[in-house]
Write an enzyme that holds these catalytic residues in place. Structure first.
Site, PDB file in Angstrom:
ATOM      1  N   HIS A 472      20.375 -15.493  -9.113  1.00 43.69           N
ATOM      2  CA  HIS A 472      19.433 -16.213  -8.245  1.00 43.69           C
ATOM      3  C   HIS A 472      18.896 -15.303  -7.141  1.00 43.69           C
ATOM      4  O   HIS A 472      17.673 -15.193  -6.964  1.00 43.69           O
ATOM      5  CB  HIS A 472      20.130 -17.430  -7.633  1.00 43.69           C
ATOM      6  CG  HIS A 472      19.294 -18.190  -6.652  1.00 43.69           C
ATOM      7  ND1 HIS A 472      18.605 -19.339  -6.980  1.00 43.69           N
ATOM      8  CD2 HIS A 472      19.019 -17.968  -5.335  1.00 43.69           C
ATOM      9  CE1 HIS A 472      17.957 -19.780  -5.923  1.00 43.69           C
ATOM     10  NE2 HIS A 472      18.183 -18.961  -4.908  1.00 43.69           N
ATOM     11  N   GLU A 473      19.796 -14.689  -6.410  1.00 44.12           N
ATOM     12  CA  GLU A 473      19.347 -13.843  -5.298  1.00 44.12           C
ATOM     13  C   GLU A 473      18.544 -12.652  -5.798  1.00 44.12           C
ATOM     14  O   GLU A 473      17.616 -12.192  -5.121  1.00 44.12           O
ATOM     15  CB  GLU A 473      20.537 -13.387  -4.459  1.00 44.12           C
ATOM     16  CG  GLU A 473      21.253 -14.508  -3.724  1.00 44.12           C
ATOM     17  CD  GLU A 473      20.328 -15.318  -2.814  1.00 44.12           C
ATOM     18  OE1 GLU A 473      19.347 -14.749  -2.291  1.00 44.12           O
ATOM     19  OE2 GLU A 473      20.581 -16.524  -2.652  1.00 44.12           O
ATOM     20  N   HIS A 476      14.952 -13.469  -5.990  1.00 44.00           N
ATOM     21  CA  HIS A 476      14.268 -13.235  -4.713  1.00 44.00           C
ATOM     22  C   HIS A 476      13.955 -11.747  -4.540  1.00 44.00           C
ATOM     23  O   HIS A 476      12.874 -11.371  -4.067  1.00 44.00           O
ATOM     24  CB  HIS A 476      15.149 -13.685  -3.551  1.00 44.00           C
ATOM     25  CG  HIS A 476      15.246 -15.156  -3.349  1.00 44.00           C
ATOM     26  ND1 HIS A 476      14.141 -15.965  -3.199  1.00 44.00           N
ATOM     27  CD2 HIS A 476      16.324 -15.984  -3.261  1.00 44.00           C
ATOM     28  CE1 HIS A 476      14.538 -17.222  -3.015  1.00 44.00           C
ATOM     29  NE2 HIS A 476      15.862 -17.257  -3.045  1.00 44.00           N
ATOM     30  N   HIS A 479      10.968 -10.737  -6.435  1.00 39.32           N
ATOM     31  CA  HIS A 479       9.764 -11.220  -5.741  1.00 39.32           C
ATOM     32  C   HIS A 479       9.393 -10.236  -4.629  1.00 39.32           C
ATOM     33  O   HIS A 479       8.219  -9.869  -4.461  1.00 39.32           O
ATOM     34  CB  HIS A 479      10.040 -12.610  -5.182  1.00 39.32           C
ATOM     35  CG  HIS A 479       8.828 -13.413  -4.878  1.00 39.32           C
ATOM     36  ND1 HIS A 479       8.887 -14.692  -4.350  1.00 39.32           N
ATOM     37  CD2 HIS A 479       7.506 -13.143  -5.015  1.00 39.32           C
ATOM     38  CE1 HIS A 479       7.662 -15.159  -4.190  1.00 39.32           C
ATOM     39  NE2 HIS A 479       6.807 -14.236  -4.571  1.00 39.32           N
TER      40      HIS A 479
END
Length: 685
Positions: A472-473, A476, A479
């Protein structure tokens, strides 16, 4: 004071990508560097507003985007440390800095002359023949300055500045209290028998925690940010589970010097006062007006729609758990601290699956290299090279250089995996340097987790939840690495709050993707891959316990909304925080004592010391897009460069340079459908 000529924060870094040389930076460098950076930024803004000629995109917007470079560098360098290695000295600096930073930000955002120039450009947008990113830059600066209060009169701005400064102090105080109380409430056990059910590595970590605190021969279990500790699923001793849950839920609410009751009550009241000053009925209305949701009513409609089936499913799950408890030799009424333990028993009975036994297949380094990195390489062609020669801000933080398939540099990725007393709880991504064509910079992004660190020589074995957090991280991080924009304002994850979780949640899909899982999920001792029958059971059980998981999340989201729906008068009348929470949860039907909220107010860091006030709904709001995007990947062949390139170019790569829902439509060909989300969480019955 330190000499500006020798302050490393005021000198351009000679390290690759502009990585700050943390070896040279000492705590006493920070405040003088901020003071110099504030002064330079003020001069840069004055140079824009002193121009007598008509505002143009070049003399106003480009100049504004070039301004604040030094301040941005200093701030990102400091706040990386204040989150991940907040020593007492750093905390003192953070407290002193909070009102100064708030005042400076207001001085820029509320500058009437600057606002006038931006407004002039905004009024003439159709006559300026701007490119799409330039046009959107004018629109966003005008919207954000208006939203911040730039259109208010002088007296109102003075009042607003005072509110913002006080709120900044309260935010810092809340975080400091939470960190201190979390450390104080770490649970001490005298005997390993009390921790029966933990793995060898988990016991090793608890023993090391005790040794670090001068408690040799004992065991210390530190607390996680959220209510339910991961160890609750495996501890066989019910009293140990109760102690752990009790400690978790009491953070910030014990009436001691770290109590957060008055801090958060004042924060809620002042946020409501600020919203009224800015022309909104509530802080929630203020926040959502500049998000994709648009209004609290839209948020409430989604949360209420999901709460009814989630609560229904949680009750059914509870009945199944109670049946298991009733079969014990000494039955009892199931309580919150029992849920995770008996959930694993039901999972084992229904799916013949013990998730707590999966850790040997999830060795951290292999998950990172052969899972997280491998999936990114397959999708986007990027590669990772560890740079042990480059210094991070803490010895545990590792630096990786990222290159594109053609060999061109893309940036640096820093991973800080382990928990420590100086690190705030939870997991997050932040940037140390953001990408910008205008400034000629490439990104440096950081991922922080809070995995217990085993004793020297012991492997780091992750739970499936920790594997999920790592993927998940890293979503980020991608991104932040991939956003390719001209103007710093749009760099990295600078998108609407209720869109920012979308890319990270999409990246979770690769955890059980066959090619990825086959590469990283190997038993650390035997080398055997995770058996296919176990994988099949994991897929079959994906909706299992989703009533609980959805309910605890929605409960926290609703508490956030309830606090921030109050006007100032109503906020001032709230004297009992626990009673307010209870009433809010009863209102939405999520007041099941066996299913506690993921965060209670006194330790709700996302809302009271993070950037998610009135915005914790963002995760489920973004998940509508995420679940729909996952369907697209499955329909189009999954883990391919073609799919990765499309996702990178049309979504990740645009950063904040266009409306996010427009970017999603460009990627998907239509608006998102909620049906995949309902199916994923078992809410479609």
């Amino acid at each position: 004071m330190t000499d500006a000529a020798t302050n490393p924060l005021l000198l351009e870094s000679m390290l690759p990508y502009g990585l700050p040389d943390y070896r040279q930076i000492r705590p006493e460098h920070y405040l003088p560097a901020f003071e110099a950076a504030f002064a330079e930024h003020r001069r840069e803004i004055e140079n824009i507003t002193r121009v007598r000629s008509m505002p143009t995109f070049e003399n106003t917007m480009v100049a504004l985007e070039r301004s604040g470079d030094l301040l941005g560098r200093v701030a990102r360098t400091f706040y990386t440390v204040s989150s991940a290695d907040a020593t007492a000295e750093i905390q003192e600096i953070d407290e002193a800095l909070a009102p100064l930073m708030a005042a400076h930000q207001d001085a820029v955002q509320l500058d009437g002359q600057l606002y006038g120039r931006v407004k002039t450009l905004h009024d003439r947008l159709d006559d300026l023949a701007l490119e799409p990113e330039q046009r959107y830059l004018v629109e966003r600066h005008f919207r954000e300055m208006t939203h911040a209060g730039a259109g208010l009169d002088y007296a109102q701005k003075q009042q607003l500045t005072e509110l913002n400064q006080r709120l900044s102090v309260l935010t810092t105080t809340f975080e400091k209290n939470l960190l201190a109380d979390t450390n104080d409430l770490a649970v001490v056990f005298d005997d390993a028998a009390e921790l029966d059910g933990l793995t060898e590595g988990e016991l090793s970590a608890a023993a090391q925690n005790a040794t670090d605190r001068g408690l040799d021969g004992r065991y210390v279990v530190t607390l996680t940010l959220f209510t339910g500790h991961p160890y609750l699923s495996s501890l066989t001793n019910r009293e140990s589970r109760r102690r752990l849950m009790e400690a978790s839920r009491s953070r910030g609410s014990r009436g001691n010097e770290h109590d957060n009751h008055e801090v958060l009550r004042e924060m809620v009241r002042l946020r409501a006062e600020r919203a009224a000053l800015l022309g909104y009925d509530s802080h929630a209305a203020y926040v959502t007006s500049d998000e994709t949701a648009g209004s609290p009513e839209a948020v409430h409609a989604l949360l209420r729609r999901l709460a009814v089936p989630a609560a229904r499913n949680a009750r059914a799950e509870q009945e199944a758990l109670q049946q298991i408890v009733d079969a014990d030799a000494e039955p009892f009424a199931l309580e919150a601290h029992d849920w995770a333990f008996y959930t694993e028993k039901v999972r084992a009975a229904e799916y013949d699956l013990d998730r707590t036994a999966l850790r040997p297949w999830f060795e951290a380094e292999r998950v990172l290299q052969d899972g997280v990195f491998r999936a990114a390489t397959a999708l986007y062609g990027i590669t990772f090279t560890e740079r042990e020669d480059l210094p991070a801000y803490h010895p545990d933080a590792r630096v990786f250089e990222v290159h594109n398939a053609d060999g061109s540099p893309q940036g640096l990725f820093i991973l800080d995996l382990y928990t420590r007393d100086t690190k705030r709880g939870g997991a997050w991504m932040n940037s140390i340097v953001s990408q910008s064509r205008l400034r000629g910079t490439l990104p440096i992004v950081v991922n922080n987790l809070n995995v217990p660190k085993p004793a020297a020589g012991q492997p780091t074995l992750l739970t499936l939840d920790e594997v999920t957090t790592l993927f998940h991280e890293f979503g980020h991080a991608l991104h932040g690495l991939f956003a390719t924009v001209t103007y710093p304002h749009f760099a990295g994850t600078a998108v609407f709050r209720d869109f920012v979780e979308f890319p990270s949640q999409v990246n979770e899909m690769w955890i059980l993707w066959p090619e990825v899982l086959a590469a990283y999920a190997h038993h650390r001792e035997t080398g055997e891959p995770l058996p296919q029958e176990v994988v099949d059971k994991l897929h079959a059980s994906e909706a299992f316990n989703q009533g609980f998981a959805t309910s605890e999340y929605l409960a926290a989201s609703w508490i956030d909304q309830a606090w921030h729906a109050l006007d100032a008068r109503a906020a001032a009348e709230v004297t009992d925080v626990a009673a307010f929470e209870a009433a809010a949860l009863a209102d939405i039907g999520l007041d099941n004592p066996a299913v506690p909220t993921r965060y209670s107010s006194t330790y709700f860091a996302h809302v009271f010391s993070g950037g998610y006030s009135a915005g914790y709904y963002s995760y489920i709001w973004s998940e509508v897009l995420d679940a729909d995007a996952v369907e697209w990947f499955r329909e189009n062949g999954g883990l391919t460069r073609e799919n990765g390139d499309r996702f990178r170019q049309r979504l990740l790569g645009v950063g904040g340079s266009k409306d996010p829902l427009e970017a999603y439509r460009d990627f998907r060909g239509r608006d998102a459908d909620i049906a995949p989300l309902l199916k994923r969480r078992g809410l479609d019955a």
